[in-house]
Design a protein around this motif. Structure first.
Motif, PDB file in Angstrom:
ATOM      1  N   LEU A  60       0.323  -0.750  -0.055  1.00  0.00           N
ATOM      2  CA  LEU A  60       0.015  -0.141   0.095  1.00  0.00           C
ATOM      3  C   LEU A  60       0.596   1.226  -0.298  1.00  0.00           C
ATOM      4  O   LEU A  60       2.030   1.186   0.373  1.00  0.00           O
ATOM      5  CB  LEU A  60      -0.692   0.092   1.381  1.00  0.00           C
ATOM      6  CG  LEU A  60      -1.733  -1.298   1.243  1.00  0.00           C
ATOM      7  CD1 LEU A  60      -2.861  -1.129   2.505  1.00  0.00           C
ATOM      8  CD2 LEU A  60      -2.804  -1.032   0.163  1.00  0.00           C
ATOM      9  N   ALA A 120     -12.548  -0.015   3.200  1.00  0.00           N
ATOM     10  CA  ALA A 120     -11.549  -0.258   1.745  1.00  0.00           C
ATOM     11  C   ALA A 120     -12.329  -0.943   0.035  1.00  0.00           C
ATOM     12  O   ALA A 120     -13.998  -1.135   0.605  1.00  0.00           O
ATOM     13  CB  ALA A 120     -11.120  -1.706   2.499  1.00  0.00           C
ATOM     14  N   VAL A 158      -6.160  -2.579  -4.552  1.00  0.00           N
ATOM     15  CA  VAL A 158      -6.467  -1.725  -3.317  1.00  0.00           C
ATOM     16  C   VAL A 158      -7.165  -0.389  -2.955  1.00  0.00           C
ATOM     17  O   VAL A 158      -5.633   0.280  -3.213  1.00  0.00           O
ATOM     18  CB  VAL A 158      -5.863  -2.452  -1.849  1.00  0.00           C
ATOM     19  CG1 VAL A 158      -6.597  -1.617  -0.386  1.00  0.00           C
ATOM     20  CG2 VAL A 158      -6.018  -4.362  -1.823  1.00  0.00           C
ATOM     21  N   ASP A 159      -7.924   0.100  -2.271  1.00  0.00           N
ATOM     22  CA  ASP A 159      -7.975   1.963  -1.865  1.00  0.00           C
ATOM     23  C   ASP A 159      -8.666   2.074  -0.506  1.00  0.00           C
ATOM     24  O   ASP A 159      -9.944   0.872  -0.076  1.00  0.00           O
ATOM     25  CB  ASP A 159      -8.829   2.500  -3.369  1.00  0.00           C
ATOM     26  CG  ASP A 159      -8.215   2.335  -4.298  1.00  0.00           C
ATOM     27  OD1 ASP A 159      -6.950   3.113  -4.518  1.00  0.00           O
ATOM     28  OD2 ASP A 159      -8.867   2.118  -5.374  1.00  0.00           O
ATOM     29  N   ALA A 160      -8.340   2.409   0.562  1.00  0.00           N
ATOM     30  CA  ALA A 160      -8.577   1.969   1.850  1.00  0.00           C
ATOM     31  C   ALA A 160      -8.809   3.376   2.771  1.00  0.00           C
ATOM     32  O   ALA A 160      -7.727   4.707   2.582  1.00  0.00           O
ATOM     33  CB  ALA A 160      -8.169   1.255   2.173  1.00  0.00           C
ATOM     34  N   LYS A 182     -16.337  -3.993  -1.405  1.00  0.00           N
ATOM     35  CA  LYS A 182     -16.088  -2.432  -0.392  1.00  0.00           C
ATOM     36  C   LYS A 182     -16.888  -3.679   0.781  1.00  0.00           C
ATOM     37  O   LYS A 182     -17.831  -3.819   1.365  1.00  0.00           O
ATOM     38  CB  LYS A 182     -17.456  -1.977  -0.923  1.00  0.00           C
ATOM     39  CG  LYS A 182     -17.255  -1.632  -2.277  1.00  0.00           C
ATOM     40  CD  LYS A 182     -17.806  -0.224  -2.558  1.00  0.00           C
ATOM     41  CE  LYS A 182     -17.844   0.145  -4.396  1.00  0.00           C
ATOM     42  NZ  LYS A 182     -18.005   1.515  -4.574  1.00  0.00           N
TER      43      LYS A 182
END
Length: 167
Positions: A71, A115, A104-106, A153
């Motif tokens: 990340l 997330a 991944v986006d969180a 999600k």
């Protein structure tokens, strides 16, 4: 930007609980965290046998999974948050060789983790073989053709029930 703090945690075995998410390492795992002067950070986690449990996806600990998580994020001291974007995860059953990848986006802020995992077009057979038995269930014994893709999600909040949305 240059790093001003670089740290590595080596975990032989251990467990942690955060907001109802239980994580246990059954074999050595490493966590690398690098902070830059520009409030940017990178996090890399590598584990060969990690067990997960949260009421959103399983009532008991899942069978061990192998995981590599990378990340890149940015700290925001004003709203006490960390936003990660352009990350990725490779995950699969620890006893098998099949792994699946998801972008991944969180965002972590105070009591909430949000997330989104974006699964690119992946052969269905590979997807099912990479899933822990508790999630894939009877789908493990079937032969599949075609591909699967989509978003998962997840929202974990200390004060609310967990939310898991698949689309």
């Amino acid at each position: 930007s240059r790093a001003f703090l670089r740290t590595r945690f080596n975990v032989d075995k251990g467990a942690v609980e955060w907001r109802g998410l239980n994580v246990a390492a059954e074999s050595p795992a490493t966590v690398d965290v690098v902070f830059a002067k520009t409030k940017r950070m990178t996090v890399k986690i590598k584990a060969r046998a990690l067990r997960l449990q949260h009421s959103a996806f399983a009532s008991e600990m899942l069978e061990p999974v192998a995981l590599e998580l990378n990340l890149r994020g940015r700290l925001d001291p004003k709203d006490e948050s960390i936003t990660f974007s352009h990350g990725g995860v490779n995950i699969g059953r620890a006893v098998g060789t099949q792994r699946i990848y998801a972008a991944v986006d969180a965002r972590i802020a105070k009591d909430t983790l949000q997330a989104t995992l974006r699964l690119p077009s992946t052969p269905c057979q590979d997807f099912v073989q990479a899933m822990p038995i508790q999630i894939a269930g009877i789908a493990q014994g079937v032969t599949y053709s075609g591909t699967i893709s989509g978003d998962i999600k997840i929202t974990l909040n200390a004060n609310l029930p967990p939310v898991l949305a698949v689309g």
